[in-house]
Enzyme design. Structure first.
Site, PDB file in Angstrom:
ATOM      1  N   ASN A 106       0.880  -1.168   0.000  1.00 12.84           N
ATOM      2  CA  ASN A 106       0.000   0.000   0.000  1.00 12.84           C
ATOM      3  C   ASN A 106       0.915   1.215   0.000  1.00 12.84           C
ATOM      4  OD1 ASN A 106      -1.803   2.021   0.528  1.00 12.84           O
ATOM      5  ND2 ASN A 106      -2.762   1.024   2.301  1.00 12.84           N
TER       6      ASN A 106
ATOM      7  N   ARG B  71      -2.447  -2.076  -3.590  1.00  8.40           N
ATOM      8  CA  ARG B  71      -3.663  -1.291  -3.412  1.00  8.40           C
ATOM      9  C   ARG B  71      -3.555  -0.097  -4.361  1.00  8.40           C
ATOM     10  NH1 ARG B  71      -5.034   3.206   0.956  1.00  8.40           N
ATOM     11  NH2 ARG B  71      -7.220   3.467   0.444  1.00  8.40           N
TER      12      ARG B  71
ATOM     13  N   HIS C 290     -12.596   2.963  -0.435  1.00  5.29           N
ATOM     14  CA  HIS C 290     -12.636   1.946   0.628  1.00  5.29           C
ATOM     15  C   HIS C 290     -13.346   0.680   0.149  1.00  5.29           C
ATOM     16  CE1 HIS C 290     -12.621   5.290   3.971  1.00  5.29           C
ATOM     17  NE2 HIS C 290     -11.392   4.845   3.763  1.00  5.29           N
TER      18      HIS C 290
ATOM     19  N   ARG D 140     -11.345  15.487   7.128  1.00  4.11           N
ATOM     20  CA  ARG D 140     -12.118  15.931   5.953  1.00  4.11           C
ATOM     21  C   ARG D 140     -13.538  16.313   6.362  1.00  4.11           C
ATOM     22  NH1 ARG D 140     -10.730  10.618   3.126  1.00  4.11           N
ATOM     23  NH2 ARG D 140      -8.497  10.830   2.792  1.00  4.11           N
TER      24      ARG D 140
ATOM     25  N   GLU E  70      -8.228  -5.219   4.968  1.00  3.40           N
ATOM     26  CA  GLU E  70      -8.030  -4.884   3.557  1.00  3.40           C
ATOM     27  C   GLU E  70      -6.851  -5.644   2.961  1.00  3.40           C
ATOM     28  OE1 GLU E  70      -8.564  -0.777   5.032  1.00  3.40           O
ATOM     29  OE2 GLU E  70      -9.195  -0.331   2.993  1.00  3.40           O
TER      30      GLU E  70
END
Ligand code: ADP
Length: 407
Positions: free
Chosen positions: A15, A98, A187, A248, A391
């Site tokens: 990742n 990823r 996601h 965010r 993940e």
């Protein structure tokens, strides 16, 4: 390879961020994790590699300058080699990457070719922060093991099933199409994994259940999954839309941006930074860690309490919205750092939704565990679950399945 050679079954999951690389080495013969680690502050004097072998031996930490991603991966390879798990091993079957943005083209994991790289490159304008780092990671891994299949697993893939009425913004169609403006969602690897694991927890096939997945990490998103298929998600063209996140803003009136430009005299870049890095929980109360926010609330801090209430209000609105989108809901699943650990968030998010069949049992909700579990009382019509996401395992599983299928 001769018939006595073992079938390679290890998958390295990478990742790659702009200044970091997170990695895990898994053996897919039994889905066991062999090593995990991360390299951070790449390109700085104070780079750090933290490597944890899971086959025995202690966690190791290296500090000192690591110039670029190539140097980072080389250092990772050296650490893995110390445990007999080097990247040159014939037991390595593939490297799974990823990749944040796959646009509309990639709805499944994909073996990386030059054509695939060109498409990931073409998507840089819609993922300027993420795709360039992913490209660097892939190129570096290719140079280390050019003979090995490299697979891209896209964060957007699970959401490509969204119907047009959920994916399109209500703006001029020609403008939208010319600039590929639509809702892609992110996601996806987590939403796919968690919705499937939730079905498993209910003892059903994913095709039989409708699930609302709430991925609440530092970034946060919700999705509506009907019979294993994503029909809506809260992130959009970028990961800025939707829930209140660590830094965010999530949803806001787009006119706030014109207002900041015209009235506050801010530049586009300044507004981008404000909304992505200085908003959400951190903008509201100065902290983005839910543990710290809860601690402050316990001490009577009003700003922290208001930030929490705004976070929960938005979350509740999405639960209601996706309930309406799905019509019938079998389960609401909480996942990621906040979703898996913050019992007060789970409790507050479903408080008052008893008429919708949603409730949380106080005792079950307070249990701390790494296992998927139900936290709703027996009488509740809708199951509320905590389902830890994974993940890396999902990326490794998809990568290995693709490589094994010979695609
Ligand atoms: P990401 O992958 O998006 O960086 P994670 O899924 O790891 O994020 O979630 C990180 C967040 O999880 C932290 O910022 C913090 O708010 C929250 N978190 C982690 N552990 C706990 C805990 N024990 N209690 C409450 N919140 C927690």
């Amino acid at each position: 390879m001769t018939s006595t050679d073992p079938t390679p079954s290890r998958v390295l999951v990478l990742n790659s961020g702009s200044s970091s690389v997170k990695y895990q080495l898994l053996d897919m013969a039994d889905s066991a994790r062999l090593a995990v680690g991360l390299v951070e502050r790449i390109g700085e004097e104070t780079s750090r590699l933290v490597h944890t072998p899971l086959t025995g031996g202690d966690k190791r930490e290296l500090t000192g300058p690591i110039a670029d991603h190539a140097a980072a991966l080389k250092a990772v390879s050296e650490e893995l080699a110390k445990d007999g798990l080097g990247l040159d091993s014939p037991e390595l079957a593939a490297i799974g990457h990823r990749v944040v943005h796959g646009g509309l083209k990639f709805s499944a994991p994909t073996v990386i070719t030059e054509e695939v790289m060109a498409e990931i490159e073409r998507l840089v304008p819609v993922a300027p922060l993420h795709n360039p780092a992913n490209i660097t990671g892939i190129r570096t891994a290719q140079s280390l093991r050019p003979d090995l299949p490299q697979v891209a697993v896209f964060d957007t893939a699970f959401h490509t099933t969204m119907p047009e009425h959920a994916a399109r913004y209500a703006i001029d169609v020609e403008t939208a199409d010319a600039h590929r403006i639509r809702r892609y969602g992110f996601h996806g690897t987590s939403h796919a994994y968690v919705s499937r694991e939730t079905a498993k927890l209910l003892g059903k096939d994913p095709s039989e259940v409708n699930v609302i997945v709430l991925h609440l990490g530092n970034g946060a998103s919700a999705s509506a999954v009907r019979g294993g298929v994503c029909v809506d998600t809260s992130m959009g063209l970028t990961p800025l839309e939707g829930l209140v996140m660590g830094t965010r803003s999530g949803d806001l009136d787009p006119a706030v941006i014109f207002h900041l430009e015209r009235v506050a005299g801010m530049s586009t870049d300044e507004i981008d930074t404000l909304l992505n890095k200085k908003s959400g929980l951190v903008g509201l109360c100065g902290d983005n860690d839910m543990r710290e926010i809860r601690r402050r609330i316990d001490e009577g801090d009003q700003r922290a309490a208001l930030a929490f209430d705004i976070y929960i209000h938005r979350l509740k609105k999405y639960i209601g919205a996706y309930y309406a989108v799905l019509g019938k809901v079998d389960a609401v699943a909480f996942t990621a750092g906040v979703g898996e650990n913050a019992a007060p968030v789970r409790e507050a998010a479903v408080l008052g939704l008893e008429e919708l069949g949603l409730a949380v049992d106080g005792e079950l909700n307070a249990v701390r565990s790494d296992a998927p579990r139900l936290i709703s009382p027996e009488y509740a019509r809708v199951a509320v679950a905590v389902v830890p996401t994974d993940e890396e395992l999902e990326i490794a599983t998809q990568t290995y399945a693709l490589v094994r299928s010979g695609a």
